[in-house]
Design an enzyme around this catalytic site. Structure first.
Site, PDB file in Angstrom:
ATOM      1  N   ASP A   1      -4.427   2.458  -4.650  1.00  0.00           N
ATOM      2  CA  ASP A   1      -2.988   2.561  -4.401  1.00  0.00           C
ATOM      3  C   ASP A   1      -2.441   1.276  -3.814  1.00  0.00           C
ATOM      4  O   ASP A   1      -1.467   1.281  -3.072  1.00  0.00           O
ATOM      5  CB  ASP A   1      -2.686   3.745  -3.468  1.00  0.00           C
ATOM      6  CG  ASP A   1      -3.392   3.599  -2.118  1.00  0.00           C
ATOM      7  OD1 ASP A   1      -4.264   2.714  -1.993  1.00  0.00           O
ATOM      8  OD2 ASP A   1      -3.038   4.355  -1.185  1.00  0.00           O
TER       9      ASP A   1
ATOM     10  N   ASP B   1       0.855  -1.195   0.000  1.00  0.00           N
ATOM     11  CA  ASP B   1       0.000   0.000   0.000  1.00  0.00           C
ATOM     12  C   ASP B   1       0.886   1.239   0.000  1.00  0.00           C
ATOM     13  O   ASP B   1       1.838   1.345   0.782  1.00  0.00           O
ATOM     14  CB  ASP B   1      -0.919  -0.011   1.219  1.00  0.00           C
ATOM     15  CG  ASP B   1      -1.831   1.208   1.266  1.00  0.00           C
ATOM     16  OD1 ASP B   1      -2.917   1.139   0.676  1.00  0.00           O
ATOM     17  OD2 ASP B   1      -1.444   2.221   1.898  1.00  0.00           O
ATOM     18  N   LEU B   2       0.593   2.185  -0.922  1.00  0.00           N
ATOM     19  CA  LEU B   2       1.353   3.439  -0.968  1.00  0.00           C
ATOM     20  C   LEU B   2       0.879   4.357   0.156  1.00  0.00           C
ATOM     21  O   LEU B   2      -0.323   4.645   0.275  1.00  0.00           O
ATOM     22  CB  LEU B   2       1.143   4.127  -2.319  1.00  0.00           C
ATOM     23  CG  LEU B   2       1.770   3.446  -3.538  1.00  0.00           C
ATOM     24  CD1 LEU B   2       1.344   4.164  -4.804  1.00  0.00           C
ATOM     25  CD2 LEU B   2       3.290   3.450  -3.420  1.00  0.00           C
TER      26      LEU B   2
END
Length: 775
Positions: free
Chosen positions: A427, A384-385
């Site tokens: 994301d 996950d960004l």
């Protein structure tokens, strides 16, 4: 000289003496008919016509379709056509045979070659039969011996022609001859010759009540017509076979893709047209060839080209139509498959990054879970960004889209193409790590991937470093539901994000590991070992020379009632980390030798059982005394311990001494997996061993002459030092042929048998004994 000539030139050079012999035989026949006119021109002309008619009747006497074919026209010589000499009748017979061959083959050279070879054999037939008749040998028996002589000469000539034509190809030796089929042909010819002779000399005079009555011309022509009718029936069966082959191809071709489609197309062409010369190439057919355009890749056109048939016969219109039909079916199958692939790609691809989407990821994860090799684990990295929403709000959505594309490119590059990468959310990305044998190996890959993502980049004129939170879940066994991996990895990723918000993880990218799954599997493995629940599977090791099993390799297995099978590498790695490896190994050795006792009761020739050990386990401080005592307790069996070649880099003088003590106690030592990873020549020289086991990676491209030469060199090394060499990974008969050619004597692999449980191995031995290949 032959090696410098093409196949057609070699064929012509080989045929030349027989062509000359045919010309001499026919020329002498014509001269003799003029110089010594026969008593009955009707009989002479009838014989020529009968041989021309019967010449189309050929029978297949090989183990594989198409070669060799033998003719039956020799029966027409059961009655000499002239009073001049029995051998002179062959010259007249050769005229009729040449006529039939010119019609059948439509190739003057081939027609004269076949006539010459048959004439040579026919002289032997007449000479043997005449000589035995003079000696008073029973006529049917003399015809049997004469027929054997005829076909022996003819088949030797045909085998020699095929060897010259196909040199250095394999597969045309005397082994291709089916003795039962050849025996049937000899019986048919000798019986027909006996009947023709009996009707002419006994039956007709008895029916006519005239000892001098003869209907020789009628009998010869009738026999020829019978052969012609049978020949037409065989030709009808051949047409039916060709149509069946095309129907089978229509069923099979739509279900194979890529290289398999091309290989299947060529295999079908070989079987239907009965040739060994089928190629896919960029140029069309040349003289003496047939072919058709085929498109197996979008925008690419090739030609399916078929060379000479193995029986030397010319291609018929049916052959050309069959090849054209096959090519069209393959092209249509490829077109349909490409359209389906294109639709699936659009449905399963994220349009922004070009990565697979969530649907494709679910399919890939299920496939990795269900179809992975037994010894491989699966890891799932959930990424996950961090602060992605803030980035979009600050720089705008185009900047966010550019960051997603950069991360996608870095993920694909870092995975090396071997792992599955997908975008599963705004994301969020996932990587399926396959082919991993331990959690530690999966963690190393995960760290490398996260480091690649986190490299600095410039976005909208600003320098930045992507920061991600990632969770890693690893499974060493087949999951009942692959979704549990997703849940574990996602939960671990969220824990990392929560820790980051609390300030515990700092501002750099972090990979968290799902500890719940790892500790649970450790408990299962420990309980299985302490409760002695491990089972074994046994894979045969065979002698290629005599096709017999002489040993089995014992492989540890464990299937948990809830989790399913746990891969052997993971089982061993966890046992080692839990301090239970020696206990596991002792159980394996004891069960393996107990099983070997039972195998030997069924098949006394099976005297060897191999088990896998870690190098340091052979020391006196660990399992050395146990191995020696266990082996000594069963002097009728040979215990072989397989030591992984990679572990030999840590071989010390003390361990070498321990290995020599094992050998003195009668234990066989095998150097396992030679050729994998970074194998060294030093291991061959310094390691005490009796058997060298070659890793499957050294035979993965046997078309490479360097690989063949290396295998041949290793076999020579083993032979010179009195070591046995066993090649692992043999999966099909073509590999066996190559190993035989290279001098390899022992092998192991799925072609000879997959690892089976004790009960199934016992069943195999009861049913098939030590037979290496079970069909």
């Amino acid at each position: 000289m032959f090696t410098r000539m093409g196949a057609t030139q070699r064929d012509s050079a080989f045929a030349a003496p027989f062509v000359a012999f045919a010309l001499a035989t026919i020329g002498y026949g014509i001269f003799g008919l003029i110089a010594w006119p026969p008593h009955s021109w009707t009989l002479v002309l009838t014989l020529i016509a009968a041989v021309s008619i019967a010449g189309s009747f050929q029978m297949h006497v090989g183990r594989t379709p198409g070669f060799p074919l033998v003719g039956m026209a020799i029966t027409m010589l059961a009655i000499p056509p002239t009073e001049h000499s029995p051998l002179f009748g062959v010259c007249i017979w050769a005229i009729g045979l040449l006529v039939s061959q010119l019609v059948l083959r439509r190739d003057v050279l081939q027609a004269f070659y076949v006539t010459g070879l048959n004439s040579l054999a026919a002289f032997a037939f007449v000479a043997i039969e005449s000589s035995l008749s003079v000696l008073g040998v029973w006529r049917p028996f003399s015809f049997v011996l004469a027929s054997i002589g005829f076909y022996a000469i003819f088949l030797l000539g045909e085998f020699a022609r095929q060897w010259v034509r196909n040199r250095p190809a394999r597969g045309f030796g005397l082994a291709t001859l089916s003795l039962p089929r050849a025996g049937v042909v000899v019986l048919i010819v000798s019986a027909s010759s006996t009947l023709i002779h009996a009707f002419d000399t006994t039956v007709i005079p008895w029916l006519e009540h005239d000892a001098g009555a003869r209907r020789t011309s009628f009998i010869v022509l009738l026999a020829a017509l019978i052969f012609y009718v049978i020949g037409q029936r065989i030709r009808y069966a051949e047409t039916e076979r060709r149509l069946t082959g095309i129907l089978d191809a229509a069923i099979e071709l739509p279900h194979v893709t890529g290289e398999s489609l091309a290989a299947t197309l060529q295999d079908r062409a070989r079987a239907i047209v009965q040739t060994n010369q089928v190629t896919l190439r960029s140029t069309g057919p040349g003289p003496g060839e047939i072919g058709s355009e085929v498109s197996l890749e979008p925008g690419t056109t090739q030609y399916l080209v078929v060379g000479r048939k193995v029986d030397g016969m010319p291609f018929s219109r049916d052959d050309a139509r069959a090849i054209n039909t096959l090519a069209n079916m393959a092209s249509e199958a490829a077109r349909a498959q490409n359209e389906v692939i294109s639709l699936e790609r659009r449905a399963n691809t994220d349009t922004l990054t070009g990565l697979p989407n969530y649907g494709a990821f679910q399919l890939a994860l299920d496939d990795a879970n269900e179809n992975r090799p037994y010894h491989d684990g699966v890891g799932l990295l959930f990424i996950d960004l961090d602060n992605f929403k803030h980035l979009n709000d600050t720089f705008g959505h185009p900047a966010g889209d550019e960051l997603l594309r950069v991360v996608a490119e870095r993920l694909q590059s870092a995975s090396g193409g071997g792992d599955f990468v997908a975008r599963v959310g705004g994301d969020e990305f996932v990587v399926i790590l396959t082919g991993k044998v331990s959690l530690e190996q999966a963690k190393e890959d995960a760290d490398r991937i996260i480091e690649a993502i986190s490299q600095p980049l410039t976005l909208e004129g600003s320098d930045m470093v992507p920061v991600v939170s990632a969770g890693l879940a690893y499974s060493s066994h087949r999951e009942l539901s692959a979704q549990t991996l997703v849940e574990d990895a996602d939960r671990t990723m969220l824990q990392v994000k929560r820790s980051r918000r609390k300030g515990e993880k700092g501002d750099s990218s972090v990979v968290g590991i799902s500890s719940h799954r790892s500790s649970r599997t450790n408990d299962i493995v420990a309980r299985a070992i302490r409760s002695n629940r491990l089972s074994l599977a046994f894979q045969p090791i065979v002698s290629i020379d005599d096709g017999q099993i002489w040993a089995f390799e014992a492989l540890v297995r464990y299937i948990d009632p809830e989790l399913g099978p746990i891969s052997p590498p993971s089982l061993v790695a966890r046992a080692k980390s839990l301090g239970l490896l020696n206990e596991l190994t002792m159980q394996v050795v004891t069960k393996a030798l107990t099983a070997a006792d039972e195998f030997q009761k069924l098949e006394p020739s099976i005297t060897c059982m191999t088990v896998n050990l870690e190098l340091n386990q052979i020391s006196d401080n660990e399992l050395g005394p146990f191995i020696r005592e266990t082996a000594s307790a069963r002097p009728h069996l040979s215990l072989c311990v397989e030591l992984n070649e990679r572990s030999m880099r840590s071989l010390t003088d003390g361990l070498r001494h321990d290995a020599e003590k094992l050998q003195q106690a009668g234990v066989i030592i095998a150097l396992d997996d030679y050729g994998s990873d970074d194998s060294s020549v030093g291991a061959l020289v310094r390691s005490p061993m009796d058997i060298l086991k070659i890793d499957r990676s050294l035979i993965d491209d046997l078309g490479d002459p360097r690989q063949r030469e290396f295998i041949k060199a290793l076999q020579g090394f083993g032979t010179n030092l009195n070591h046995q060499m066993v090649v692992e990974g043999i999966e099909h008969p073509e590999m066996v042929d190559i190993m035989t050619e290279l001098g390899v004597r022992n092998a192991q692999g799925y072609y000879y048998g997959r690892p089976l449980s004790f009960a199934l191995t016992m069943d195999r031995l009861k049913r098939h004994g030590t037979q290496a290949v079970v069909t």
